[in-house]
Structure formats: C-alpha cells, structure tokens
Design an enzyme around this catalytic site. Structure first.
Site, PDB file in Angstrom:
ATOM      1  N   LYS A  44      17.283  -8.901   9.390  1.00  0.00           N
ATOM      2  CA  LYS A  44      16.657  -7.914  10.467  1.00  0.00           C
ATOM      3  C   LYS A  44      15.999  -6.836   9.336  1.00  0.00           C
ATOM      4  CE  LYS A  44      15.997  -5.583  14.061  1.00  0.00           C
ATOM      5  NZ  LYS A  44      15.128  -6.205  15.126  1.00  0.00           N
ATOM      6  N   CYS A 127       6.315  -3.880  14.141  1.00  0.00           N
ATOM      7  CA  CYS A 127       7.196  -3.632  15.284  1.00  0.00           C
ATOM      8  C   CYS A 127       6.426  -2.789  16.381  1.00  0.00           C
ATOM      9  CB  CYS A 127       8.746  -2.804  14.986  1.00  0.00           C
ATOM     10  SG  CYS A 127       9.612  -2.525  16.166  1.00  0.00           S
TER      11      CYS A 127
HETATM   12  C1  SIN Z   1      12.605  -4.612  17.358  1.00  0.00           C
HETATM   13  O1  SIN Z   1      13.862  -4.359  16.783  1.00  0.00           O
HETATM   14  O2  SIN Z   1      12.460  -3.963  18.186  1.00  0.00           O
HETATM   15  C2  SIN Z   1      11.706  -5.805  17.136  1.00  0.00           C
HETATM   16  C3  SIN Z   1      11.423  -5.629  15.557  1.00  0.00           C
HETATM   17  C4  SIN Z   1       9.990  -6.137  15.393  1.00  0.00           C
HETATM   18  O3  SIN Z   1       9.400  -6.506  16.534  1.00  0.00           O
HETATM   19  O4  SIN Z   1       9.594  -6.141  14.388  1.00  0.00           O
END
Ligand code: SIN
Length: 308
Positions: A44, A127
C-alpha cells in the site's frame, strides 16, 4: 507459456501483480500476496504516520467498475520498512509504494524505505482521495521537483505512478519531465479521479468521503489506461518499462495492455472483488489468449499494437 517479465533489470515470475491499494495494507494481506500466484508484492502507498484513511463506506463496486476514496489507510513507512526483509523471503520482487501528504514527506520515506532494500520503489504521484490535496501528477513543476528529490535518495529501480492524462499535450509535457528525472519505470494509471457514482434508488452518493467523489477503476477505465500506456510507450520509443494498470478483469484485457506496450499489469478492482485467486484465473486466461494467437511469451507481444 512464458508469463515472466523483466522491469528495470528485475525479473518477475509472472506479469500479474496487485495494484497498490488492493489487499496490501496489512502484514497478513502482503504475505497472502506473497503466497499467491502474483508475480510481485506491491505494498500500500505509505505515509509518514500510520493512517486509518477516510470514513466508510469508501469502496463501492458496480457492474463495469468501482469507485473508491480510501484516503491512504496504511501502517506508516516504518512498519513497511521492518516488513520488507520478511516479504522478500517469499521469493518474488517487492515493490514499495511511497506516498506522502506533502512534498517534504516523500524524500524522508523514500530514504528510509530504500534502506530496507525493496526490489523496486514506486512513487505515487496520483492519489485522488486526500481532501484538499490535489494530485501531484497534475502539476508538472511539482512533479519534477519531487522526482528529482527522491531520485537522489533511491538506489533501487525507481518508478512513478501517474494519474491518467487525457490530451497528447499532457503526455508530452509529463514525458519530457520524466525524461529529465532518472525514472526507471512507469505505472499507468492510478484510478480516474474524481468521478461520482449515484444510486438513483436511494437518491444518494455511494461512498461517504468528499461528498461521494472518488477514483474510478475497473472495466470503465480500460480505454483511458490503454491510451496512457500507448502514449508513454511511444513517447519513450519503447525504452521505458511500463506497468499497465486499469481495467484488467480478464486475460484478454491484460493482452491489450501488453500490445499497447506494458511489460506487466497490476490488478485493482478484480483483486478486491475476487481475492488473490484472481491471479490463477488471469494467468490461465492470458496463457490461452497468447497461445491462440501464436505468441510464446509476454515479451513477444509487447508493444505490437498495429495501427490502421
Ligand atoms: C487511496 O488510498 O485513497 C487510494 C490510493 C491511490 O489512489 O493512490
């Protein structure tokens, strides 16, 4: 059938892997990816501090796609730095995804995570889900500044994950910027932000954060993803390795990304909907598709899209 691939000198046993964000926040999820047929473990996107992310509901799947506004829930970079040696022992490349809430966060995280020696680092410039924080990838000057800063502290292959661009002028602008920053690979594209999905029955939005706005994924974004893969493949004349992300729900979708110039593909919506078993299915479907068309490997069809 040879479904392996190589990106920036790193060999991946399969060209399929998770997209950062899909089932890759916790240690358990990352280990499950390591034990699955995925060709890599992608973390992540990490921030300085651990984050709970945005309030739920923050993911919604619908026929043809998904919308999410997760808000970067993650364990914080120190936890991922500690985990990386264990993840590497699972026998496939580990890609650390680096994000940040401000520009100064990125080099701090990049330096620390680089010391843990993941196989590659992907810098997330895209993001769409942090309230009040626009996507860095839509600001060419800020992107260049940031890429140059992190490049100085990253010694492993460094890639950038970009938002979708919708005009050839923007592909050229960002391609030129990237060409000046020592980038080793691209990941195209992040979710298409910001979209809005409406439920006409309840007369409401379907996710809570940001009044229902969020990043779109799944089948509906495939043409946008393919266009970006193709545009950057051409910009770099086939010399920049590209991970294609967006709309890969089956083996034929993956084949289309490869034809456009991708060396590997990442799976978001299909992984969330189906779990890690999706990698077995995708491998079988891509192998059948390549065999039927007379290709013996992923590399044989890469970039071979014909124009009329
Ligand atoms: C998110 O955690 O909101 C998604 C992350 C991303 O799209 O880079």
């Amino acid at each position: 059938m040879d479904l392996s691939t190589t990106i920036a000198g790193i060999r991946f046993p399969s060209c399929f892997m998770n997209a950062s964000g899909a089932l890759c926040v916790t240690k358990e999820e990352l280990i499950a990816l390591g034990r699955s047929r995925a060709g890599a473990i992608v973390t992540k996107s990490m921030t300085v501090e651990a984050r709970q992310g945005n309030p739920a509901p923050r993911y919604y799947g619908f026929p043809g796609g998904s919308i999410n506004s997760m808000g970067l829930p993650n364990l914080g970079y120190k936890a991922y730095a500690e985990l990386i040696p264990e993840l590497k022992r699972l026998g496939k490349p580990v890609i650390a995804s680096v994000a940040g809430l401000c520009e100064d966060d990125f080099p701090v995280i990049a330096q620390a995570i680089n010391e843990a020696q993941p196989d590659l680092i992907e810098v997330n410039l895209s993001c769409p889900n942090i309230p009040g924080k626009p996507q860095i990838g839509y600001d060419a000057e800020a992107s260049e500044r940031l890429m140059k800063r992190v490049r100085k502290v990253i010694t492993v292959p460094m890639g950038v994950k970009l938002p979708p661009y919708f005009d050839p002028a923007h592909h050229k602008l960002m391609g030129d910027v990237i060409g000046r920053c020592g980038v080793d690979f691209l990941n195209l594209i992040n979710s298409v932000g910001n979209g809005l999905v409406v439920d006409p029955e309840t007369e409401t939005v379907v996710i809570k954060p940001k009044g229902g706005f969020g990043g779109l994924g799944g089948t509906i974004i495939k043409p946008v993803a393919l266009a970006n893969v193709r545009a950057f493949w051409k910009h770099f004349e086939g010399r920049m390795p590209i991970i294609g992300t967006g709309g890969v729900m089956n083996g034929v979708d993956a084949f289309e990304h490869l034809l456009c110039g991708a060396s590997a593909v990442q799976i978001g919506t299909a992984l969330v909907e189906e779990g890690v078993g999706v990698f077995d299915r995708l491998e079988q479907e891509l192998a059948a598709c390549l065999e039927k068309r007379g290709y013996r490997s992923v590399s044989e069809c890469r970039g071979k899209l014909r124009e009329l």
